[in-house]
Design an enzyme around this catalytic site. Structure first.
Site, PDB file in Angstrom:
ATOM      1  N   LYS A  80       0.885  -0.658  -0.058  1.00  0.00           N
ATOM      2  CA  LYS A  80      -0.445  -0.070   0.083  1.00  0.00           C
ATOM      3  C   LYS A  80       1.184   0.862   0.393  1.00  0.00           C
ATOM      4  CE  LYS A  80      -3.728   2.120   2.871  1.00  0.00           C
ATOM      5  NZ  LYS A  80      -4.560   1.863   3.847  1.00  0.00           N
ATOM      6  N   SER A 156      -9.472   1.318   3.444  1.00  0.00           N
ATOM      7  CA  SER A 156      -8.641   2.712   2.396  1.00  0.00           C
ATOM      8  C   SER A 156      -7.127   1.868   1.581  1.00  0.00           C
ATOM      9  CB  SER A 156      -7.797   3.149   2.865  1.00  0.00           C
ATOM     10  OG  SER A 156      -6.504   2.684   4.168  1.00  0.00           O
ATOM     11  N   SER A 180      -9.661  -0.709   7.957  1.00  0.00           N
ATOM     12  CA  SER A 180      -9.150  -1.462   5.828  1.00  0.00           C
ATOM     13  C   SER A 180      -8.515  -1.842   5.368  1.00  0.00           C
ATOM     14  CB  SER A 180      -7.969   0.443   5.970  1.00  0.00           C
ATOM     15  OG  SER A 180      -8.884   1.964   6.162  1.00  0.00           O
TER      16      SER A 180
END
Length: 459
Positions: A80, A156, A180
């Site tokens: 990420k 996210s 997330s």
């Protein structure tokens, strides 16, 4: 040929793939070339990656020359784009850092992955500064759901979930503050683990909330998650323990069902999760109800803590260069200025109460089984979900069943347990006491031995 190699490799676990690479049944360079080709061909349709490290081919070639010293040797893994790396800037999905944060050193979790032989293939898309649950990124575009490109991937860590689901790499590192990792795992039909707080270091990760942030693996299967978690935690004894948990027949654990997690849930999701619990019960697990007070309060308090800490970290940039943030994130941060010390202290006391409530619950049961999210991912551009014919805000709905686990710091595993009538994946969530990551992995692996939902792949 390259695509066939990549598809064939996807059929085995990370551990099995590592063995084939060590035996030179598959070349690390060929596997990486196939993965990069797949990313460049398919990702323009899905928006999973913000940066692709084509130079990672040099690492694969070096790995082949030196041999294979670690359990992830030669395996392409993504990160990420909130995790700092020395070989590429980190944007956190925002323009507030200009072209990105540059650093001469990798985050500790990245160093551990590299030492284990992993090849970092690129940085994935995310909701800006990790403050959202859709990964509709206002600067870089949305990550698109691999089962329906018109729908959100969740967030996210949405780009990481899409990359894993589409086979653009064989695992990814996500972060989880209020769900997330687990939310996009459920939206995209993969496995995602929020470990016990502190098990994986958050150093070198752009923070959203220092109190609630967790770093964890996103993979195709529970077995893969156990392997990645052991590596990311950096403890060989723990790695052996986690792999034993997924390999061996688990003890007759007691699985708890708490009403809070089944309130206001889409009927299709509830049916699939309860069917998953029935599979566990038929496999020898005991199932019983358990009451856990204060979960609703924990969810509400997590909003206060996250907003206060996110604003604290981004305050200077928000004041000096508000245009560096997208309008939606700017509007989401601004209310933090109205919070008081009383608000934050009350929220922190609620967090401690959540720790105590979970501790008491796990004296009665070994594990909780619950839905991961109460509704299906909506279309990109929408701001609400529909549950039982009623509309509800996406952030509020998707974090409701996830944020209490962040508040308590306990491990929580999301894994697929079915598909809706519209072909969208459904996520089961398994939760255990602090430090009992092996329990959720053991129960999850037992479930995946009895089902094949995690083996299904989007076109």
């Amino acid at each position: 040929m390259a695509h066939m190699l990549e598809r064939r490799a996807r059929e085995v676990s990370l551990r099995g793939l590592a063995r084939r690479l060590a035996a030179r049944d598959i070349s690390a360079t060929e596997l990486l070339e196939a993965t990069l080709a797949d990313i460049h061909t398919r990702d323009p349709l899905f928006g999973a990656f913000l940066t692709v490290f084509d130079h990672s081919l040099d690492s694969a070639r070096a790995r082949e020359r030196k041999g294979f010293p670690g359990p992830l040797h030669g395996i392409p893994i993504s990160l990420k784009d909130i995790v700092l790396t020395k070989d590429g800037p980190t944007t956190a999905g925002s323009r507030t850092f200009g072209r990105g944060i540059e650093t001469p050193t990798d985050a500790p979790v990245v160093r551990r992955l590299r030492r284990a032989g992993a090849i970092i293939v690129g940085k994935t898309n995310l909701h800006e500064i990790a403050m959202g649950v859709t990964t509709v990124n206002e600067h870089f575009g949305p990550a698109r759901n691999p089962w329906d490109r018109e729908r959100i991937a969740g967030g996210s860590s949405g780009g990481s979930a899409v990359a894993v689901a589409m086979g653009m790499g064989f695992g990814s590192v996500g972060t989880d503050t209020r769900g997330s990792i687990r939310i996009p795992a459920a939206c995209c039909g993969i496995t995602g683990l929020k470990p016990t707080r502190g098990l994986v270091p958050t150093e070198g990760v752009v923070p959203l909330s220092w109190a609630l942030d967790h770093v964890g693996p996103m993979t195709r299967s529970v077995e893969d998650a156990a392997l990645m978690l052991g590596v990311m935690a950096g403890r060989k004894a723990l790695l052996r323990k986690l792999l034993a948990a997924v390999d061996d027949a688990p003890p007759r654990y007691t699985v708890g069902i708490c009403d809070y997690y089944f309130r206001d849930v889409d009927p299709e999701i509830e049916r699939s999760v309860r069917a998953a619990v029935a599979v566990l019960e038929a496999s020898g697990f005991r199932v019983r109800p358990v009451a856990i007070p204060r979960l609703e309060g924990a969810h509400k308090a997590s909003t206060v803590i996250t907003l206060a800490e996110a604003l604290t970290f981004h305050d200077e940039r928000l004041r000096s260069d508000p245009a560096g943030f997208g309008p939606l994130i700017r509007d989401r941060l601004q209310p933090g200025y109205a919070l008081t010390a009383v608000d934050l202290v009350r929220a922190e006391r609620t967090r401690l109460e959540a720790v105590s409530a979970m501790t008491r619950a796990f004296r009665e049961v070994d594990c909780l089984a619950a839905p991961t999210i109460p509704a299906f991912p909506h279309r990109i551009g929408e701001q609400s979900v529909t549950i039982g014919g009623k509309e509800a805000g996406t952030v509020e709905s998707f974090t409701r069943l996830n944020s209490p686990q962040n508040m308590a710091g306990v491990p929580a595993l999301a894994l697929p347990c079915g598909f809706s009538s519209r072909g969208l994946p459904i996520g089961l969530q398994l939760i255990a006491g602090a430090g009992r990551d092996d329990v959720v992995l053991a129960v999850g692996a037992a479930y995946q031995r009895e089902t094949d939902w995690h083996l299904r792949q989007p076109d």
